[in-house]
Design a protein around this motif. Structure first.
Motif, PDB file in Angstrom:
ATOM      1  N   PRO A 205       0.819  -1.212   0.000  1.00 26.21           N
ATOM      2  CA  PRO A 205       0.000   0.000   0.000  1.00 26.21           C
ATOM      3  C   PRO A 205       0.852   1.261   0.000  1.00 26.21           C
ATOM      4  O   PRO A 205       1.878   1.335   0.690  1.00 26.21           O
ATOM      5  CB  PRO A 205      -0.796  -0.114   1.314  1.00 26.21           C
TER       6      PRO A 205
ATOM      7  N   ILE B 106     -15.777  -0.408   1.253  1.00 27.87           N
ATOM      8  CA  ILE B 106     -14.698  -1.095   1.971  1.00 27.87           C
ATOM      9  C   ILE B 106     -15.361  -1.783   3.159  1.00 27.87           C
ATOM     10  O   ILE B 106     -15.660  -1.155   4.177  1.00 27.87           O
ATOM     11  CB  ILE B 106     -13.595  -0.143   2.461  1.00 27.87           C
TER      12      ILE B 106
ATOM     13  N   TRP C 135      -7.216  -1.571   3.462  1.00 24.48           N
ATOM     14  CA  TRP C 135      -7.831  -1.088   2.222  1.00 24.48           C
ATOM     15  C   TRP C 135      -8.288   0.347   2.332  1.00 24.48           C
ATOM     16  O   TRP C 135      -8.275   1.090   1.341  1.00 24.48           O
ATOM     17  CB  TRP C 135      -8.948  -2.035   1.790  1.00 24.48           C
TER      18      TRP C 135
ATOM     19  N   TRP D  88      -5.158   2.223   1.628  1.00 25.92           N
ATOM     20  CA  TRP D  88      -4.700   2.071   0.245  1.00 25.92           C
ATOM     21  C   TRP D  88      -5.612   2.806  -0.737  1.00 25.92           C
ATOM     22  O   TRP D  88      -5.141   3.408  -1.716  1.00 25.92           O
ATOM     23  CB  TRP D  88      -4.660   0.588  -0.113  1.00 25.92           C
ATOM     24  N   LEU D  89      -6.924   2.791  -0.502  1.00 28.10           N
ATOM     25  CA  LEU D  89      -7.872   3.274  -1.503  1.00 28.10           C
ATOM     26  C   LEU D  89      -8.424   4.665  -1.240  1.00 28.10           C
ATOM     27  O   LEU D  89      -8.840   5.353  -2.175  1.00 28.10           O
ATOM     28  CB  LEU D  89      -9.047   2.285  -1.620  1.00 28.10           C
TER      29      LEU D  89
ATOM     30  N   GLY E 137      -5.226  -2.488  -5.627  1.00 22.67           N
ATOM     31  CA  GLY E 137      -4.489  -1.288  -5.258  1.00 22.67           C
ATOM     32  C   GLY E 137      -4.044  -0.456  -6.446  1.00 22.67           C
ATOM     33  O   GLY E 137      -3.816   0.748  -6.318  1.00 22.67           O
TER      34      GLY E 137
ATOM     35  N   ARG F 220     -13.217  -7.346  -1.730  1.00 24.04           N
ATOM     36  CA  ARG F 220     -12.332  -6.522  -2.560  1.00 24.04           C
ATOM     37  C   ARG F 220     -12.941  -6.263  -3.940  1.00 24.04           C
ATOM     38  O   ARG F 220     -12.761  -5.191  -4.520  1.00 24.04           O
ATOM     39  CB  ARG F 220     -10.959  -7.191  -2.684  1.00 24.04           C
TER      40      ARG F 220
ATOM     41  N   SER G 195     -15.204  -3.426  -3.693  1.00 23.41           N
ATOM     42  CA  SER G 195     -14.421  -2.186  -3.676  1.00 23.41           C
ATOM     43  C   SER G 195     -14.051  -1.773  -5.087  1.00 23.41           C
ATOM     44  O   SER G 195     -14.179  -0.607  -5.475  1.00 23.41           O
ATOM     45  CB  SER G 195     -13.144  -2.358  -2.834  1.00 23.41           C
TER      46      SER G 195
END
Length: 457
Positions: free
Chosen positions: A229, A290, A299, A302-303, A396, A419, A422
């Motif tokens: 990440p 998420i 996450w 990271w997002l 990612g 995921r 997401s």
């Protein structure tokens, strides 16, 4: 001889272990604590211990450290390596230094590699080795990655890691090894769920210790590294300066649907923490899915954009404390608030949008059978078994690859669906309206299709 009372507190999501050690006289040492200290404090209370020492093996990149929290709230003495100087009060520990804790003595071993300043800590009882806290140096079946500082330091640190591991191999075979990073950590590349080991076991089975010579070690270590990440690149500096002390659980103010809409129009991002099926049934347009689970912090870090306000959407049975502490672990100290009343409150005045969640049978034989399939798991997961037609694009890095996606219907898949949802929410924000999410993973597809998965990349 002192009795060893060592409690590992495992964060399954970040893949790390914090260690709580009874050092006598109702005092405890904590090694590599994270910012969410609820379980550590609960374990200490159960044992009747006051946390007197908080030791760090290195400047952490994957989470906000909890040593300052313990320093300010418990009066703990912070122990840390001299290199990479922290800008807050701490006791400097160098190679060979010893510290009398009471029933035990802590001795520092310089083990650079995962970071330049990395220390391992030998735990001694009247000179007898009880075990070693190895942080991000020696781990179960692997060693800590060396590419988190800067590209020009990756190879030199890998060479340092080689010598550090071989220094640890000078310890007796029966020495217990207590790593910080483990299964699930992006600082680790090993498979399996075991979190502790011994020197002898690693000497005999660790693949990085089976190669001959420094150059071969460097090649093997660097060849095992996957992506990580991008928040790893900023949290180390936060930990060096000293994170803000939160003291108590951060608040999550209730916001009306109108206020949420207003803030979203001003640039706030909506993070929907509900499970994929709930998100699919109806969500705020433009929100990021998420799901709240152990990996939520990873996450989110990271997002989500750290420079934009975050508003949470959750279900009533989801604990807001779990959300705010998970967020704080990766540097989101102050969330703007949450939608008061959840999605039902939103739909009373505004339209929600839905997402398509399909089962494996429908992917195999329904209208989606002709859709392009995107597998957004990590490349290492994809290599262990994937749908033949699926293209690998890690979650990612999805935003950077949007222009490469084929036109027409898409099916997104991961291991279960969290995921993938997401990814679908990111695709929805980019304007895609033809995306479905597989409710399940490659194994479900294999059962429905009656075909085997493919291996390799």
């Amino acid at each position: 001889m002192a009795t060893l009372h060592l409690v590992p507190v495992v964060d399954e999501g970040l893949g790390n272990s914090t260690y709580l050690l009874d050092v006598g006289e109702d005092r405890a040492l904590v090694v590599d604590p994270e910012r969410d200290l609820r379980q550590v404090r609960a374990e200490a209370r159960q044992l009747g211990l006051t946390i007197a020492y908080a030791a760090e093996t290195h400047l952490h990149a994957d989470f906000i450290s909890g040593v300052r929290e313990l320093q300010h709230t418990e009066g703990a003495t912070v122990l840390a390596p001299e290199a990479g100087p922290r800008e807050f009060a701490h006791t400097v520990i160098n190679d060979g230094d010893t510290l009398d804790l009471g029933d035990f003595t802590l001795q520092a071993l310089a083990t650079p590699g995962h970071s330049p300043e990395h220390l391992c800590y030998l735990l001694l009882d009247h000179g007898r080795i009880v075990g070693v806290f190895t942080g991000g140096s020696l781990m179960v079946g692997t060693a800590g990655r060396t590419d988190l500082v800067s590209p020009d330091m990756t190879v030199p640190l890998a060479r340092a890691q080689y010598h550090s591991l071989h220094r640890l191999m000078e310890l007796p075979d029966d020495t217990p090894v207590w790593p910080t990073h483990g299964a699930g950590s992006f600082c680790s590349a090993a498979a399996g769920g075991e979190r502790t080991t011994t020197i002898g076991r690693e000497r005999a089975t660790n693949p990085l210790l089976q190669v001959v010579g420094e150059d071969a070690f460097v090649e093997a270590l660097l060849g095992s590294l996957g992506t990580f990440p991008d928040y790893f690149l900023r949290l180390g500096e936060v930990n060096r300066r000293g994170p803000v002390v939160l003291g108590t659980t951060p608040s999550l103010p209730a916001l009306s649907a109108d206020r949420v809409k207003e803030l979203q129009e001003q640039g706030a991002q909506i993070v929907d923490a509900r499970q994929p099926a709930d998100f699919a049934a109806g969500h705020i347009p433009g929100s990021l899915s998420i799901a709240l689970r152990p990996a939520f912090a990873t996450w989110l870090g990271w997002l989500a954009d750290p420079n934009r306000p975050i508003i949470i959407v959750r279900n009533p049975d989801q604990d807001p404390e779990d959300i705010v502490w998970a967020s704080a672990k990766v540097g989101f100290d102050a969330l703007t608030g949450e939608l008061d009343g959840g999605i039902p409150a939103w739909t009373r005045s505004s339209a929600a949008v839905t997402a398509s969640l399909i089962d494996a049978e429908r992917l195999v034989s329904g209208a989606e059978a002709s859709a392009a399939v995107i597998d957004i798991r990590q490349a290492s997961e994809y290599a262990t078994g994937h749908v033949a037609e699926a293209r690998s694009i890690e979650l990612g890095g999805l935003t950077e690859h949007l222009s490469e996606l084929p036109t027409g219907p898409l099916v997104v898949m991961c291991g279960h669906s969290e995921r993938a949802m997401s990814a679908a929410s990111i695709l929805e924000r980019s304007g895609r309206t033809d995306v479905s999410v597989l409710d399940g993973g490659p194994a479900d597809w294999m059962r429905a299709a009656g075909r085997s998965l493919e291996n390799g990349r």
